[in-house]
Design a protein around this motif. Structure first.
Motif, PDB file in Angstrom:
ATOM      1  N   LEU A   1      35.288  68.322  76.240  1.00  0.00           N
ATOM      2  CA  LEU A   1      34.905  67.247  77.089  1.00  0.00           C
ATOM      3  C   LEU A   1      34.000  66.515  77.735  1.00  0.00           C
ATOM      4  O   LEU A   1      32.733  66.645  77.721  1.00  0.00           O
ATOM      5  N   THR A   2      34.651  64.639  77.631  1.00  0.00           N
ATOM      6  CA  THR A   2      33.352  63.946  78.067  1.00  0.00           C
ATOM      7  C   THR A   2      34.133  63.563  80.213  1.00  0.00           C
ATOM      8  O   THR A   2      32.994  63.869  80.884  1.00  0.00           O
ATOM      9  N   TYR A   3      35.631  63.744  80.321  1.00  0.00           N
ATOM     10  CA  TYR A   3      35.822  63.645  81.384  1.00  0.00           C
ATOM     11  C   TYR A   3      36.519  64.669  81.801  1.00  0.00           C
ATOM     12  O   TYR A   3      38.107  65.094  81.398  1.00  0.00           O
ATOM     13  N   LEU A   4      36.586  65.005  83.031  1.00  0.00           N
ATOM     14  CA  LEU A   4      37.810  65.605  84.070  1.00  0.00           C
ATOM     15  C   LEU A   4      38.580  65.289  84.936  1.00  0.00           C
ATOM     16  O   LEU A   4      37.218  64.840  85.542  1.00  0.00           O
ATOM     17  N   ASP A   5      39.530  64.815  85.333  1.00  0.00           N
ATOM     18  CA  ASP A   5      39.828  64.068  86.282  1.00  0.00           C
ATOM     19  C   ASP A   5      39.065  62.768  87.010  1.00  0.00           C
ATOM     20  O   ASP A   5      39.407  61.950  87.824  1.00  0.00           O
ATOM     21  N   GLY A   6      39.084  62.109  85.646  1.00  0.00           N
ATOM     22  CA  GLY A   6      38.293  60.479  85.375  1.00  0.00           C
ATOM     23  C   GLY A   6      36.419  60.728  85.721  1.00  0.00           C
ATOM     24  O   GLY A   6      36.579  59.906  85.510  1.00  0.00           O
ATOM     25  N   TYR A   7      36.119  61.913  85.705  1.00  0.00           N
ATOM     26  CA  TYR A   7      34.300  62.079  86.063  1.00  0.00           C
ATOM     27  C   TYR A   7      34.281  62.923  84.917  1.00  0.00           C
ATOM     28  O   TYR A   7      34.522  64.006  85.326  1.00  0.00           O
ATOM     29  N   ASP A   8      32.690  62.186  84.619  1.00  0.00           N
ATOM     30  CA  ASP A   8      32.515  63.439  83.660  1.00  0.00           C
ATOM     31  C   ASP A   8      31.617  64.631  84.441  1.00  0.00           C
ATOM     32  O   ASP A   8      31.590  64.603  85.821  1.00  0.00           O
ATOM     33  N   ARG A   9      30.526  65.284  83.781  1.00  0.00           N
ATOM     34  CA  ARG A   9      29.799  66.680  84.323  1.00  0.00           C
ATOM     35  C   ARG A   9      28.750  65.740  85.244  1.00  0.00           C
ATOM     36  O   ARG A   9      28.574  66.749  85.938  1.00  0.00           O
TER      37      ARG A   9
ATOM     38  N   LYS B   1      41.511  74.319  70.961  1.00  0.00           N
ATOM     39  CA  LYS B   1      41.916  74.246  69.797  1.00  0.00           C
ATOM     40  C   LYS B   1      41.776  72.123  69.620  1.00  0.00           C
ATOM     41  O   LYS B   1      41.532  71.537  68.776  1.00  0.00           O
ATOM     42  N   LEU B   2      41.860  71.258  70.822  1.00  0.00           N
ATOM     43  CA  LEU B   2      41.637  70.074  70.369  1.00  0.00           C
ATOM     44  C   LEU B   2      40.086  69.765  71.133  1.00  0.00           C
ATOM     45  O   LEU B   2      40.028  68.958  71.635  1.00  0.00           O
ATOM     46  N   VAL B   3      40.402  69.847  69.457  1.00  0.00           N
ATOM     47  CA  VAL B   3      38.573  69.444  68.862  1.00  0.00           C
ATOM     48  C   VAL B   3      37.823  68.390  69.444  1.00  0.00           C
ATOM     49  O   VAL B   3      36.944  67.778  69.768  1.00  0.00           O
ATOM     50  N   PHE B   4      39.058  66.953  69.067  1.00  0.00           N
ATOM     51  CA  PHE B   4      39.047  65.738  69.805  1.00  0.00           C
ATOM     52  C   PHE B   4      39.477  65.235  71.300  1.00  0.00           C
ATOM     53  O   PHE B   4      39.135  64.168  71.549  1.00  0.00           O
TER      54      PHE B   4
ATOM     55  N   PRO C   1      47.105  67.403  66.656  1.00  0.00           N
ATOM     56  CA  PRO C   1      45.610  67.450  66.456  1.00  0.00           C
ATOM     57  C   PRO C   1      44.151  66.775  66.450  1.00  0.00           C
ATOM     58  O   PRO C   1      43.103  66.828  67.057  1.00  0.00           O
ATOM     59  N   ASN C   2      44.887  64.712  66.581  1.00  0.00           N
ATOM     60  CA  ASN C   2      44.332  63.992  67.029  1.00  0.00           C
ATOM     61  C   ASN C   2      44.229  63.771  68.764  1.00  0.00           C
ATOM     62  O   ASN C   2      43.031  62.712  68.616  1.00  0.00           O
ATOM     63  N   LEU C   3      44.767  64.503  69.507  1.00  0.00           N
ATOM     64  CA  LEU C   3      45.080  64.223  70.902  1.00  0.00           C
ATOM     65  C   LEU C   3      42.922  64.042  71.519  1.00  0.00           C
ATOM     66  O   LEU C   3      42.388  64.531  71.575  1.00  0.00           O
ATOM     67  N   THR C   4      43.178  62.706  72.059  1.00  0.00           N
ATOM     68  CA  THR C   4      41.811  61.900  72.648  1.00  0.00           C
ATOM     69  C   THR C   4      42.026  61.988  74.008  1.00  0.00           C
ATOM     70  O   THR C   4      40.860  63.187  75.262  1.00  0.00           O
ATOM     71  N   HIS C   5      43.110  61.856  74.615  1.00  0.00           N
ATOM     72  CA  HIS C   5      43.242  61.933  76.420  1.00  0.00           C
ATOM     73  C   HIS C   5      44.435  62.716  76.506  1.00  0.00           C
ATOM     74  O   HIS C   5      45.822  62.469  76.195  1.00  0.00           O
TER      75      HIS C   5
END
Ligand SMILES: *[C@@H]1O[C@H](CO)[C@@H](O)[C@H](O)[C@H]1NC(C)=O
Ligand SMILES: *[C@@H]1O[C@H](CO)[C@@H](O)[C@H](O)[C@H]1NC(C)=O
Length: 187
Positions: free
Chosen positions: A152-160, A121-124, A98-102
């Motif tokens: 999500l902030t980063y996908l494949d190492g890059y943000d939006r 469901k991984l809110v963090f 439940p606490n997964l960030t990366h």
């Protein structure tokens, strides 16, 4: 004869104490790296919920097909699963971490966006890596993943906005700044 009985009793006590101590040691482990250890039948082996304080787990290139055996690890923040053969079943991650960030799933067999749905469901969850998975070849892949997973902030190492994530290693060090030497697993 009496001596023998005493020996057996103390033997049992020794085993009980050893087990208690092992469980105690498991609970001290914060980081566990099992890269390149071949998994049995494509599943995670030997990792139990005793690792209650685990924050970082790395299982790169272990021929993993499924994460179904993953125990509940409430404090796990970073999970490295690159270069395996995972094609689905990600609901387990949402349920037990439940606490997964990366989450790093680069080099796996993920083909479509719907497979990623459980990650909602991984809110963090801040960073997801799907580099070299087939799903990245789909039209509007980045837009679709970002709209499916707004956290999500980063996908494949890059943000939006295509800005690169700051050095991820530096970030790991930041997370584990408090007593680093405790996290070693005795081998
Ligand atoms: C997340 O981790 C914190 C401490 O690191 C813990 O207190 C909390 O219970 C965890 N969250 C869940 C949902 O287990
Ligand atoms: C994911 O893992 C691959 C292979 O280990 C690595 O090259 C990549 O930098 C990782 N991605 C992130 C966002 O850390």
């Amino acid at each position: 004869f009496i001596f023998e009985k005493k020996l057996i009793t103390s033997g049992a006590l020794f085993v009980a104490l050893s087990i208690t101590y092992l469980l105690f040691l498991c609970a001290q482990v914060k980081e566990l790296v099992l890269d390149n250890c071949r998994s049995d039948e494509g599943k995670i082996e030997g990792l139990t919920a005793e690792f209650v304080n685990l924050e970082f787990l790395s299982l790169i290139n272990v021929v993993l097909i499924s994460v179904s055996n993953l125990p509940k690890l409430p404090k796990l923040r970073k999970l490295e699963l690159s270069d395996n053969r995972i094609f689905g079943g990600l609901d387990v991650l949402a349920e037990r971490l439940p606490n997964l960030t990366h989450l790093n799933l680069s080099g796996n067999k993920l083909k479509d966006i719907s497979t990623l749905e459980p990650l909602k469901k991984l809110v963090f969850l801040k960073s997801l890596d799907l580099f070299n998975c087939e799903v990245t070849n789909l039209n509007d892949y980045r837009e679709n993943v970002f709209s499916l997973l707004p956290q999500l902030t980063y996908l494949d190492g890059y943000d939006r906005d295509d800005r690169e994530a700051p050095d991820s290693d530096a970030e790991v060090d930041g997370v584990d700044e408090d007593d680093d030497d405790e996290g070693e697993f005795p081998s």
